[in-house]
Design a protein around this motif. Structure first.
Motif, PDB file in Angstrom:
ATOM      1  N   ALA A 298     -41.139 -81.685  34.787  1.00 46.08           N
ATOM      2  CA  ALA A 298     -41.642 -82.736  33.902  1.00 46.08           C
ATOM      3  C   ALA A 298     -41.621 -82.386  32.411  1.00 46.08           C
ATOM      4  CB  ALA A 298     -43.070 -83.101  34.314  1.00 46.08           C
ATOM      5  N   ASP A 299     -41.613 -81.101  32.095  1.00 46.90           N
ATOM      6  CA  ASP A 299     -41.651 -80.724  30.671  1.00 46.90           C
ATOM      7  C   ASP A 299     -40.241 -80.833  30.070  1.00 46.90           C
ATOM      8  OD1 ASP A 299     -41.748 -79.522  28.222  1.00 46.90           O
ATOM      9  OD2 ASP A 299     -42.089 -77.498  29.007  1.00 46.90           O
ATOM     10  N   HIS A 300     -40.076 -81.783  29.146  1.00 49.65           N
ATOM     11  CA  HIS A 300     -38.755 -82.015  28.572  1.00 49.65           C
ATOM     12  C   HIS A 300     -38.616 -81.472  27.155  1.00 49.65           C
ATOM     13  CE1 HIS A 300     -38.377 -85.742  31.418  1.00 49.65           C
ATOM     14  NE2 HIS A 300     -38.348 -84.592  32.050  1.00 49.65           N
ATOM     15  N   PHE A 301     -39.664 -80.902  26.610  1.00 49.62           N
ATOM     16  CA  PHE A 301     -39.620 -80.601  25.177  1.00 49.62           C
ATOM     17  C   PHE A 301     -39.843 -79.134  24.794  1.00 49.62           C
ATOM     18  CE2 PHE A 301     -40.934 -85.107  25.528  1.00 49.62           C
ATOM     19  CZ  PHE A 301     -39.813 -85.673  24.943  1.00 49.62           C
ATOM     20  N   SER A 302     -40.510 -78.363  25.662  1.00 53.74           N
ATOM     21  CA  SER A 302     -40.878 -76.994  25.251  1.00 53.74           C
ATOM     22  C   SER A 302     -39.660 -76.184  24.837  1.00 53.74           C
ATOM     23  CB  SER A 302     -41.571 -76.258  26.387  1.00 53.74           C
ATOM     24  OG  SER A 302     -42.760 -76.891  26.699  1.00 53.74           O
ATOM     25  N   GLN A 303     -38.615 -76.238  25.654  1.00 52.61           N
ATOM     26  CA  GLN A 303     -37.468 -75.386  25.324  1.00 52.61           C
ATOM     27  C   GLN A 303     -36.619 -75.982  24.200  1.00 52.61           C
ATOM     28  OE1 GLN A 303     -35.196 -73.589  28.465  1.00 52.61           O
ATOM     29  NE2 GLN A 303     -36.937 -72.341  29.061  1.00 52.61           N
ATOM     30  N   ALA A 304     -36.710 -77.297  24.021  1.00 54.76           N
ATOM     31  CA  ALA A 304     -36.041 -77.905  22.859  1.00 54.76           C
ATOM     32  C   ALA A 304     -36.689 -77.334  21.601  1.00 54.76           C
ATOM     33  CB  ALA A 304     -36.176 -79.420  22.892  1.00 54.76           C
ATOM     34  N   ARG A 305     -38.010 -77.196  21.683  1.00 51.86           N
ATOM     35  CA  ARG A 305     -38.752 -76.633  20.541  1.00 51.86           C
ATOM     36  C   ARG A 305     -38.426 -75.143  20.371  1.00 51.86           C
ATOM     37  NH1 ARG A 305     -42.442 -77.031  16.885  1.00 51.86           N
ATOM     38  NH2 ARG A 305     -43.873 -75.314  16.479  1.00 51.86           N
ATOM     39  N   LEU A 306     -38.369 -74.428  21.483  1.00 53.78           N
ATOM     40  CA  LEU A 306     -38.030 -73.003  21.422  1.00 53.78           C
ATOM     41  C   LEU A 306     -36.690 -72.823  20.695  1.00 53.78           C
ATOM     42  CD1 LEU A 306     -38.632 -70.041  22.401  1.00 53.78           C
ATOM     43  CD2 LEU A 306     -37.166 -70.553  24.367  1.00 53.78           C
ATOM     44  N   PHE A 307     -35.740 -73.682  21.031  1.00 54.16           N
ATOM     45  CA  PHE A 307     -34.418 -73.617  20.393  1.00 54.16           C
ATOM     46  C   PHE A 307     -34.570 -73.845  18.889  1.00 54.16           C
ATOM     47  CE2 PHE A 307     -30.317 -75.482  19.073  1.00 54.16           C
ATOM     48  CZ  PHE A 307     -29.454 -74.491  19.516  1.00 54.16           C
ATOM     49  N   TRP A 308     -35.313 -74.908  18.537  1.00 53.12           N
ATOM     50  CA  TRP A 308     -35.473 -75.272  17.118  1.00 53.12           C
ATOM     51  C   TRP A 308     -36.128 -74.145  16.320  1.00 53.12           C
ATOM     52  CZ3 TRP A 308     -34.042 -78.132  13.210  1.00 53.12           C
ATOM     53  CH2 TRP A 308     -34.884 -78.321  12.126  1.00 53.12           C
ATOM     54  N   VAL A 309     -37.218 -73.606  16.849  1.00 56.36           N
ATOM     55  CA  VAL A 309     -37.936 -72.589  16.066  1.00 56.36           C
ATOM     56  C   VAL A 309     -37.168 -71.264  16.016  1.00 56.36           C
ATOM     57  CG1 VAL A 309     -40.233 -73.596  16.402  1.00 56.36           C
ATOM     58  CG2 VAL A 309     -39.412 -71.862  18.004  1.00 56.36           C
ATOM     59  N   SER A 310     -36.183 -71.103  16.873  1.00 50.12           N
ATOM     60  CA  SER A 310     -35.408 -69.860  16.888  1.00 50.12           C
ATOM     61  C   SER A 310     -34.221 -69.898  15.939  1.00 50.12           C
ATOM     62  CB  SER A 310     -34.902 -69.562  18.304  1.00 50.12           C
ATOM     63  OG  SER A 310     -35.976 -69.520  19.209  1.00 50.12           O
ATOM     64  N   MET A 311     -33.972 -71.054  15.348  1.00 53.34           N
ATOM     65  CA  MET A 311     -32.809 -71.197  14.469  1.00 53.34           C
ATOM     66  C   MET A 311     -33.084 -70.618  13.081  1.00 53.34           C
ATOM     67  SD  MET A 311     -30.347 -72.761  16.130  1.00 53.34           S
ATOM     68  CE  MET A 311     -30.826 -71.765  17.535  1.00 53.34           C
ATOM     69  N   SER A 312     -32.015 -70.148  12.419  1.00 48.73           N
ATOM     70  CA  SER A 312     -32.121 -69.716  11.019  1.00 48.73           C
ATOM     71  C   SER A 312     -32.203 -70.968  10.143  1.00 48.73           C
ATOM     72  CB  SER A 312     -30.885 -68.904  10.636  1.00 48.73           C
ATOM     73  OG  SER A 312     -29.743 -69.732  10.710  1.00 48.73           O
ATOM     74  N   ALA A 313     -32.543 -70.796   8.867  1.00 50.92           N
ATOM     75  CA  ALA A 313     -32.662 -71.960   7.969  1.00 50.92           C
ATOM     76  C   ALA A 313     -31.353 -72.763   7.888  1.00 50.92           C
ATOM     77  CB  ALA A 313     -33.132 -71.508   6.600  1.00 50.92           C
ATOM     78  N   PRO A 314     -30.188 -72.109   7.695  1.00 51.40           N
ATOM     79  CA  PRO A 314     -28.949 -72.908   7.650  1.00 51.40           C
ATOM     80  C   PRO A 314     -28.678 -73.637   8.967  1.00 51.40           C
ATOM     81  CG  PRO A 314     -28.535 -70.657   6.889  1.00 51.40           C
ATOM     82  CD  PRO A 314     -29.939 -70.695   7.398  1.00 51.40           C
TER      83      PRO A 314
END
Ligand code: HDD
Length: 721
Positions: free
Chosen positions: A452-468
């Motif tokens: 059911a969780d559709h967002f946690s790993q989407a967020r993990l991906f986002w917060v793991s990205m560099s600024a560019p």
């Protein structure tokens, strides 16, 4: 002998090649014949009644030639239609017998032949290579125990959780049904309509909007088996596994503007890159990686291993590199090999097994099924490229295009007439025995709560990205959603993005005429709770942390005209080539230019036939007349500015630096005309002027080139190229 005693060690790599050799044809000096072997005397004129009369039906050569032409096409793949492939081999570093009974993973001296096909997903066969899309990464291992196909992508997760949704996601992504637009891209209403309503797509959308979806080269992409598989050893012990392919050249991407331009300048960009690298002997290599999870540990994860929209962070379960795949031979014939190769997720060998992932379960059905239409019947495994090197013997028979002539009298099991042949194999004889997983339950059409969780790993991906990387993701969302005509779809997507990250949602919303609060109200949803995954990051997800040590196979453009300094060109070119890069000398026309020293400089590419987007870097050697001529040519100036805009390494020596000074080149510190400073490097722009220090320049240029791109380049955005 290899460990199983079946074949001489190291010889396996040639087995597939030897098998294919039986099918290769090139008669050399020979007569033109019909398909029936009748020599043809004239193939330029149809048989007519009189010179100007009608063509006769009896002209069997004419009829056969036209009929064969009429039937040259087969249906393209319903997805992954556009692709390129190559032959190679796989070798394991050390025996994995503790993990699996698959023989090809047990003997380090064994080279297992492979055929690897890369692809885009949405576009048709003739579409451009550099579109924003997921890339297919399908490997066929021709093992002695039968074919094993690892049919993966360059993104470790998938859009949907249950294969029954596959026709929906693909219909939505493909060109729209009425006007068949757009080709090969997802920047249109139907895709985002589906994506916004099916929130399990969110994690994969983050990857698809990232630079992963515009790779610099197939050779610089990771590959993933996506699903959780099982490895089963000789004692019947099963462990969960995720398969990874790690490219030895690192993971690198294009810039979106560059990718779009390449689609016109060289729509075969990735195909050409792969082909040329292999022709030049620059064999692409990947290491096979395994993430192993003990059965009893699966419960400890905060997501379900059977959910293909989730990955296992490498920081949680490290990737063990267990072997290497090398591509070393281009196909002889595109249709016979690349087009006719048929990958099936159900092609498994003993020791590798599947799980109950509902996406995988659907794939176990779909691939074999699709080949029956695409390749015209059930005998497609007999097509040379699909044929196993392991012996094939069974009672499957007949159907279109049967090539075998079975001579057994008994075509059923059990039989006594045929001596009981062919025999069944038990575990000890290498029989495939499915892992006896224990399952029970009610028949039910329901998604598990653990999915059911559709967002946690989407967020993990986002917060793991560099600024560019974050900036590129925002821009990609703005581009794609900016092409969506219906406001309610854009609003729904923004609401979904609030569940990933409030700042992401706001940045995207600002670029597509959506107000976050209005969107939340209209859609009738509460703002997301983006703290779901906390603030932990997974650095391995960021391409920023990839290998940046080598310039091997990187392409450098040297821009020259008559009067170029031959010495500067030669010294830098030699240094770059010894480091493994390729240098093209680009002049105003093909042929030879006169150098400042009076010599002749061969031009390898003419400026009008090329563009900066086809290169990783640009170098302008000195020579007053050469630089003056380049400054009069708008396309040469554009070339340099565009390379700068795309964050590439730009270098100049001697008077070459004057070119950077003369064009509207953004604020970058350049070497001054007095020279004597070695090399000056600023934001990936490398210069050495006066009497240039070519050794220092070449060293600094190589170092800058190895960085791939210089994202920290504030002036790049302002360049109008
Ligand atoms: Fe698929 C082709 C990868 C989900 C049904 N798929 C295809 C190819 C790749 C993938 C690389 C091209 C193979 C080649 O080069 O010939 N597909 C994936 C991955 C998936 C995935 C990594 C999710 C993890 N696919 C998926 C689902 C279904 C399919 C859920 C159907 C239920 N895929 C197909 C297909 C294709 C195909 C229709 C089209 C041509 C072919 O199989 O041979 O069967």
């Amino acid at each position: 002998m290899s460990q199983d005693g079946s074949a001489p060690t190291g010889a396996e790599t040639d087995k597939k090649d030897a098998q294919l050799a039986h099918h290769r044809e090139n008669a050399g000096e020979a007569y033109l014949t019909t398909d029936q072997g009748i020599r043809v005397s004239n193939t330029d004129n149809s048989l007519k009644l009189g010179e100007r009369g009608p063509t006769l039906l009896e002209d069997f050569h004419f009829r056969e030639k036209i009929t064969r032409f009429d039937h040259e096409r087969i249906p393209e793949r319903v997805v992954h239609a556009r692709g390129s492939a190559a032959h190679g081999y796989f070798q394991v570093y050390e025996s994995l017998a503790d993990l699996t009974r698959a023989k090809f993973l047990q003997d380090p001296s064994r080279k297992t032949p492979v055929f690897l096909r890369f692809s885009t997903v949405a576009g048709s066969r003739g579409s451009a290579d550099t579109v924003r899309d997921v890339r297919g990464f399908a490997v066929k291992f021709y093992t002695d125990e039968g074919n094993f196909d690892l049919v993966g992508n360059n993104i470790p997760v998938f859009f949907i959780q249950d294969g029954i949704k596959f026709p929906d996601v693909i219909h939505a992504a493909k060109p729209e049904p009425d006007h068949e637009m757009p080709q090969a891209g997802t920047a249109h209403d139907s895709f985002w309509d589906f994506a916004s309503l099916q929130t399990e797509t969110t994690h994969m959308l983050m990857w698809a909007m990232s630079d992963r979806a515009i790779p610099r080269s197939y050779r610089m992409m990771e590959g993933f088996g996506v699903h959780t598989f099982r490895l089963v050893n000789a004692h019947g012990r099963s462990r969960f596994v995720k398969f990874h392919w790690k490219p030895l050249l690192g993971v690198h991407s294009l810039v979106w503007d560059e990718a779009q331009k390449l689609a016109g300048k060289d729509s075969d960009f990735h195909r050409r890159d792969l082909w040329e690298a292999i022709e030049k002997g620059n064999f692409p290599e990947w290491e096979l990686g395994l993430q192993i999870v003990e059965e009893e540990d699966a419960e400890k994860l905060n997501f379900d291993l059977l959910d293909a929209t989730k990955l296992i962070p490498e920081e949680l379960v490290p990737v063990r590199r267990v072997g290497k795949l090398t591509l070393n031979r281009n196909p002889d014939n595109f249709f016979a090999e690349t087009e006719q190769v048929a990958f099936c997720v159900s092609n498994l060998v003993p020791g590798i097994d599947v799980t109950d992932d509902p996406l995988m379960q659907a794939r176990l059905f779909s691939y074999l099924d699709t080949q029956i239409t695409r390749l015209g019947g059930p005998n497609f495994a007999q097509i040379p490229i699909n044929k196993p090197v392991a012996p094939v013997d069974n009672h499957q028979q007949d159907g279109f295009h049967q090539h075998r002539i079975p001579t057994r009298k008994a075509n059923y099991t059990p039989n006594s007439i045929g001596g009981g042949c062919p025999h069944l194999a038990n575990l000890a004889n290498g029989g495939y025995v499915h892992y006896p997983e224990r399952v029970e339950g009610e028949k039910i059409r329901k998604r598990a709560e653990t999915f059911a969780d559709h967002f946690s790993q989407a967020r993990l991906f986002w917060v793991s990205m560099s600024a560019p990387e974050k900036e590129h993701i925002v821009k990609a969302f703005r581009f794609e959603l900016g092409k969506v005509e219906r406001e309610e779809i854009r609003q729904r997507m923004i609401v979904n993005l609030t569940e990933v990250d409030a700042q992401l949602a706001k940045l995207v919303a600002d670029g597509i005429g959506v107000d976050v609060q209005t969107a939340l109200k209209t859609v009738g949803r509460r703002p997301g709770k983006p703290a779901v995954a906390g603030s932990s990051t997974s650095p391995s997800l960021s391409m920023e942390n990839t290998l940046k040590t080598s310039v091997k196979t990187r392409k450098v453009a040297a821009l020259v005209a008559d009067g170029v300094s031959e010495g500067e060109l030669k010294d830098v070119k030699t240094a770059l080539e010894s480091a493994g890069a390729t240098v093209e000398v680009i002049g105003p026309r093909l042929g030879k230019l006169k150098s400042a020293e009076g010599g002749a400089v061969p031009v390898t590419m003419a400026l009008p036939t090329t563009a900066s987007v086809m290169f990783d870097a640009v170098f302008i050697p000195g020579g007053k007349a050469s630089v003056e001529a380049l400054l009069k040519d708008g396309s040469a100036i554009h070339f340099v500015l565009e390379a700068f805009k795309h964050h590439k390494t730009v270098g100049a020596t001697g008077e070459g630096v004057d070119m950077l000074r003369a064009v509207p080149f953004p604020a970058v510190t350049l070497a001054d005309a007095k020279g004597g400073q070695g090399a000056v490097v600023d934001q990936g722009v490398v210069t050495s002027q006066g009497a240039p220090d070519l050794v220092a320049f070449a060293g600094a240029f190589i170092q800058a080139l190895a960085q791939h791109r210089h994202w920290d380049r504030p002036g790049a955005e302002a360049v109008p190229a």
